[in-house]
Design an enzyme around this catalytic site. Structure first.
Site, PDB file in Angstrom:
ATOM      1  N   HIS A  61    -129.126 -43.974  95.438  1.00 41.52           N
ATOM      2  CA  HIS A  61    -129.671 -43.237  96.580  1.00 41.52           C
ATOM      3  C   HIS A  61    -130.552 -44.168  97.421  1.00 41.52           C
ATOM      4  O   HIS A  61    -131.735 -43.942  97.604  1.00 41.52           O
ATOM      5  CB  HIS A  61    -130.466 -42.015  96.113  1.00 41.52           C
ATOM      6  N   GLU A  76    -141.538 -42.571  85.704  1.00 32.59           N
ATOM      7  CA  GLU A  76    -141.025 -43.895  86.041  1.00 32.59           C
ATOM      8  C   GLU A  76    -141.909 -45.030  85.536  1.00 32.59           C
ATOM      9  O   GLU A  76    -141.408 -46.049  85.066  1.00 32.59           O
ATOM     10  CB  GLU A  76    -140.844 -44.028  87.562  1.00 32.59           C
ATOM     11  N   PHE A 123    -138.155 -44.156  94.254  1.00 38.31           N
ATOM     12  CA  PHE A 123    -139.133 -44.092  93.164  1.00 38.31           C
ATOM     13  C   PHE A 123    -139.413 -45.456  92.534  1.00 38.31           C
ATOM     14  O   PHE A 123    -140.152 -45.544  91.549  1.00 38.31           O
ATOM     15  CB  PHE A 123    -138.677 -43.092  92.105  1.00 38.31           C
ATOM     16  N   ASP A 176    -132.208 -34.507 101.567  1.00 44.70           N
ATOM     17  CA  ASP A 176    -133.446 -34.631 100.795  1.00 44.70           C
ATOM     18  C   ASP A 176    -134.611 -35.094 101.663  1.00 44.70           C
ATOM     19  O   ASP A 176    -135.777 -34.923 101.290  1.00 44.70           O
ATOM     20  CB  ASP A 176    -133.262 -35.613  99.626  1.00 44.70           C
ATOM     21  N   ARG A 227    -125.728 -43.692  97.428  1.00 45.75           N
ATOM     22  CA  ARG A 227    -125.326 -42.363  96.984  1.00 45.75           C
ATOM     23  C   ARG A 227    -123.960 -42.016  97.573  1.00 45.75           C
ATOM     24  O   ARG A 227    -123.110 -41.446  96.908  1.00 45.75           O
ATOM     25  CB  ARG A 227    -126.346 -41.322  97.440  1.00 45.75           C
TER      26      ARG A 227
END
Length: 301
Positions: free
Chosen positions: A72, A23, A48, A80, A131
């Site tokens: 997400h 990233e 992220f 997750d 998501r």
């Protein structure tokens, strides 16, 4: 895709670059492409954005229109678990000077957000998406999505009526807010619901417009967002309340996570009743939540 021809997966003329789990490099290269007069964007899971933060901050310092697209975006990521469920990231990005954060509630707001994003010349921006499936709202029933152009707009409730309570939400929580709105209306409450896809854009509007959406004399306010309350205080004030996250999430199916974390229409209705009665939750109430969370049964290996 941009790939060596020998891979048979693309060519050097491709427009999509696959970075893998890199990233920071992706963000730095995105800024470089924008500085080279290309209209570049990059995308990853919202949690992220932590790894992208230095590049995002530099895009704001350089005043270049880099576009950061995230998916997400909440605890609705579900199984997750906490590592992939963003909690504090919205507040982090909203704290960057000169940076726009768009969190649209449905397909209509996504379209209107893009209409604005492509016109930006000196402002980087994030587009924060879900998501999970969210409903596409019937705009014959609810306020026009063109209100995104002003950062926030009245999505339900009579604009010319002084409300008893104002509900505010972004993204996937707008539909949740509207469920609570309908229930409160059935009880005879005068409710105004406000979709707030971009705080930064709303703050740039004339005070006349801001006060038309959030009247100074209506102090009973509830914000609804699957994130921390930190960036909401300027809108909820001392007499309002936030329905959102005070801890990390849990690993479970999305609906169960939302119920366990108190992101339900019932929680919004209860908060609305408290602020109308001038008994919003206090800091002591939040402290209790944290103490109980620390006592939870956590399995270790």
């Amino acid at each position: 895709d941009y790939m060596a021809p020998s891979t048979s997966w693309g060519t050097y003329g491709g427009r999509n670059i696959h970075f893998g789990i890199r990233e920071h490099a992706m963000g730095a290269i995105t800024n470089g492409l924008v500085l080279s007069k290309l209209r570049a964007y990059c995308s990853t899971f919202f949690t992220f954005s932590d790894y992208l933060k230095p590049a995002i901050r530099l895009s704001a310092i350089m005043e270049i229109p880099s576009l950061w697209i995230f998916t997400h975006d909440s605890i609705a990521v579900g199984e997750d678990g906490p590592t992939h469920q963003p909690i504090e990231q919205l507040a982090m990005l909203r704290a960057i000077p000169g940076f726009f954060v768009f969190r649209p509630c449905d397909a209509n707001e996504v379209l209107e957000s893009y209409r604005l994003l492509v016109t930006l010349k000196h402002e980087p921006a994030a587009l924060v998406l879900t998501r999970q499936v969210v409903p596409t709202l019937d705009r014959k029933k609810y306020g026009a999505a063109s209100g995104v152009a002003k950062g926030a707009y009245i999505i339900a409730g009579a604009p010319d009526e002084k409300p008893d309570v104002i509900l505010m939400a972004t993204g996937s929580e707008v539909s949740l807010m509207l469920e609570a709105h309908e229930e409160l209306v059935k009880e005879g409450v005068k409710v105004r619901s406000v979709s707030m896809p971009c705080f930064e854009l709303f703050k740039l509007q004339p005070m006349e417009y801001i006060r038309s959406v959030l009247p100074d004399d209506v102090r009973a306010r509830v914000s609804v967002e699957a994130a921390t309350q930190d960036s909401w205080g300027v809108f909820t004030g001392l007499d309002g309340e936030h329905v959102g996250m005070m801890t990390f999430g849990i690993s479970a199916p999305a609906k169960l996570v939302q119920e366990q974390c108190g992101l339900t229409p019932r929680a919004v209705i209860d908060a609305a009743r408290r602020v109308m009665a001038k008994r919003p939750r206090t800091l002591a109430d939040y402290a209790v939540v944290h103490r109980e969370w620390k006592k939870r049964n956590v399995r270790t290996h």
